[in-house]
Design a protein around this motif. Structure first.
Motif: not given
Length: 336
Positions: A227-231, A280-281, A328-329
């Protein structure tokens, strides 16, 4: 390949005995290298011939001897009696290597058919993944489904990629489809937990008992993609589950390995197809090759990924894509 075998899936190996009165030694693994060793040559691990890698040294006082070895397996007869039977014998010149735990047998050209027949029958190997650990000696081999114990079922381990806090070798399953949803995982866990220990008492027509299932209290903990947006908690799992089947050792597609310890560092490098674009930039999805590939952007040649080999289509879910874009953002930060 041997590397794809999990230690806890290894069974007790067949045994090898030198002559008629020697002691039996468990076979770790067997390798046949075609060809014939030259007369007078000293064999090593690369020499053509029959190589037995054993749990212990063989019962022979001589390092170089001519004799017969017998392969022995424990069978259960039709009348349910357990018996040990020799099922293969091979007479040749043998050389002990590595203190006797590696036994080399010379194979003459006229004997190659006999050895091929052995390979066709198969040898139960106690160290099938060749890593020095005899899994059945460490603990009982795991079952595909352990009644009442989802966490100890190999089927669940292949879905999760881990078991007993250990990484399970091989690609996570299902390979050509989306990972199981929370609802599907809950159904599987509750089904296994509700199975009786006695196989004869299993009723496959009965309903899954969700009310009495311990996993129903917190089904979100069964989420394979985190869950979440962590790596570490989300993005890594999305890539491993959806892309790791093709992008993993030993021959990752496009030389991109998305499984292992150095995946994050690799994602910050240039792509192999378009070196001007990093995979990934951080902060810029539209300049990230991997992102453009995931959304099948027109600027990228080839099909969108992940590619389903059955349908030819490829696309992550909207929720997965949204989390990858947000990551990414936000700078594509690696969190520990």
């Amino acid at each position: 390949t041997p590397e794809s075998i999990y230690d806890r899936c290894e069974r007790p190996g067949d045994r090898l005995r030198v002559g008629d009165g020697g002691r039996e030694v468990e076979i770790g693994w067997l390798e046949y290298i075609p060809g014939e060793l030259e007369d007078g040559a000293t064999p090593d691990a690369e020499s053509p011939g029959l190589h037995f890698y054993l749990a212990d040294a063989v019962d022979s006082e001589r390092d170089d001897f001519y004799g017969t070895v017998h392969l022995i397996r424990t069978f259960v007869t039709e009348d349910r009696k357990v018996t040990d039977l020799p099922y293969f014998s091979f007479e040749t010149r043998y050389v002990q290597l590595d203190g006797g735990s590696h036994l080399f047998g010379r194979v003459r050209n006229y004997q190659s058919t006999q050895v091929q027949e052995l390979l066709t029958v198969g040898v139960v190997q106690g160290d099938a993944n060749h890593n020095g650990i005899f899994g059945a000696r460490e603990d009982d081999p795991v079952a595909m489904i352990a009644a009442g114990r989802p966490e100890e079922s190999y089927l669940v381990a292949r879905l999760r990629g881990t078991m007993f806090d250990e990484e399970v070798p091989g690609s996570r399953m299902p390979l050509a489809n989306q990972p199981l949803s929370i609802a599907e995982m809950l159904a599987l866990f509750c089904f296994i937990e509700g199975l009786p220990a006695d196989p004869s008492a299993i009723n496959m027509a009965s309903s899954i008992d969700y009310a009495g299932c311990s996993y129903s209290a917190a089904p979100e903990e069964l989420n394979l993609l985190g869950s979440g947006v962590t790596w570490s908690q989300r993005i890594k799992q999305i890539l491993e589950f959806n892309c790791g089947g093709c992008h993993s050792d030993p021959a990752p597609q496009a030389a991109l390995n998305l499984k292992g310890e150095d995946v994050y560092a690799r994602l910050l490098e240039s792509s192999a197809q378009l070196p001007d674009l990093k995979l990934i930039e951080p902060g810029v999805p539209e300049q990230s090759y991997l992102w453009l590939k995931l959304v099948a952007d027109e600027s990228i040649v080839g099909a969108g990924m992940p590619l389903n080999p059955l349908s030819g289509a490829g696309m992550l879910s909207e929720a997965e894509l949204a989390d990858i874009r947000a990551w990414i953002e936000a700078g594509a930060v690696e969190d520990q």
